[in-house]
Design a protein around this motif. Structure first.
Motif, PDB file in Angstrom:
ATOM      1  N   GLU A 193       1.175  -1.180  -0.461  1.00  0.00           N
ATOM      2  CA  GLU A 193       0.107   0.003  -0.552  1.00  0.00           C
ATOM      3  C   GLU A 193       1.363   0.911  -0.038  1.00  0.00           C
ATOM      4  N   GLN A 194       1.831   0.821   1.291  1.00  0.00           N
ATOM      5  CA  GLN A 194       3.246   2.597   0.690  1.00  0.00           C
ATOM      6  C   GLN A 194       3.393   2.600  -0.635  1.00  0.00           C
ATOM      7  N   MET A 195       3.437   1.633  -0.384  1.00  0.00           N
ATOM      8  CA  MET A 195       4.648   2.091  -2.450  1.00  0.00           C
ATOM      9  C   MET A 195       3.553   2.544  -3.745  1.00  0.00           C
ATOM     10  N   PHE A 196       2.605   1.760  -3.195  1.00  0.00           N
ATOM     11  CA  PHE A 196       1.368   2.490  -4.548  1.00  0.00           C
ATOM     12  C   PHE A 196       1.584   3.210  -4.443  1.00  0.00           C
ATOM     13  N   TYR A 197       1.277   4.259  -2.732  1.00  0.00           N
ATOM     14  CA  TYR A 197       0.823   5.079  -2.369  1.00  0.00           C
ATOM     15  C   TYR A 197       2.316   6.558  -3.566  1.00  0.00           C
TER      16      TYR A 197
END
Length: 196
Positions: free
Chosen positions: A52-56
């Motif tokens: 989720e963090q990488m996508f964000y």
């Protein structure tokens, strides 16, 4: 992408998960170096999806303003769509006599419209909202490039987010043209097009 790609961004309102789900997509060839495949990686012989963090972080880098609250759903949709695309690639490969293809590499090409999408657009259809090119290793080390066009589908009460994928081998060779014609003829003969 530096290792900070899984680190929170300045001004982020809440922490996001850094866990990366393993896909069902087998990785072919040499495992890519992290700097060459920033969001997707390889673990235990399969590709892994971005957290989720990488996508964000990737969305912020591209100039979008993502909501932290949406990331769980966005990542789940991304992963499900990629799994569906892989099932379609495997169907093409099975028809070509390759029961165990592997994904060597991929590239997002959102600004590039495929010739088929241009033709369909000229006939009155909407353009896809995204495009990927996936390079698959077929038995014997042969590389086959696939074009995947992503279209928005009509939402329904039980499926508020709907997508249509057009997955097919790129017309890079006479063999690819033959495979596409053969698959299309089989699809028409089966009557499947009437049920979709």
């Amino acid at each position: 992408m530096p290792s900070s790609s899984n680190s929170p961004q300045p001004g982020q309102s809440k922490p996001l998960s850094t866990w990366r789900q393993a896909s069902s997509i087998p990785a072919g060839g040499e495992a890519p170096l992290p700097e060459h495949q920033p969001a997707h990686g390889v673990r235990s012989g399969v590709w892994t999806y971005p957290s989720e963090q990488m996508f964000y972080n990737a969305m912020r880098r591209k100039g979008w303003t993502p909501s932290e609250e949406d990331m769980t759903a966005v990542v789940a949709i991304h992963n499900a769509v990629n799994e569906r695309a892989w099932r379609e690639v495997r169907a093409w490969e099975a028809a070509a006599g390759c029961p165990a293809p592997t994904l060597l590499r991929f590239r997002g090409r959102p600004a590039d419209v495929s010739p088929k999408a241009r033709l369909l657009n000229a006939l009155g259809y909407r353009l896809p909202f995204d495009r990927h090119d996936w390079v698959v290793e077929r038995g014997g080390g042969r590389e086959v490039r696939y074009v995947i066009d992503f279209y928005n589908g009509a939402p329904s009460p039980d499926m508020p987010t709907a997508m249509h994928l057009d997955v097919r081998p790129a017309l890079d060779s006479p063999l690819a043209l033959w495979e596409r014609l053969r698959m299309q003829a089989g699809w028409v003969a089966s009557g499947r097009w009437q049920r979709e």
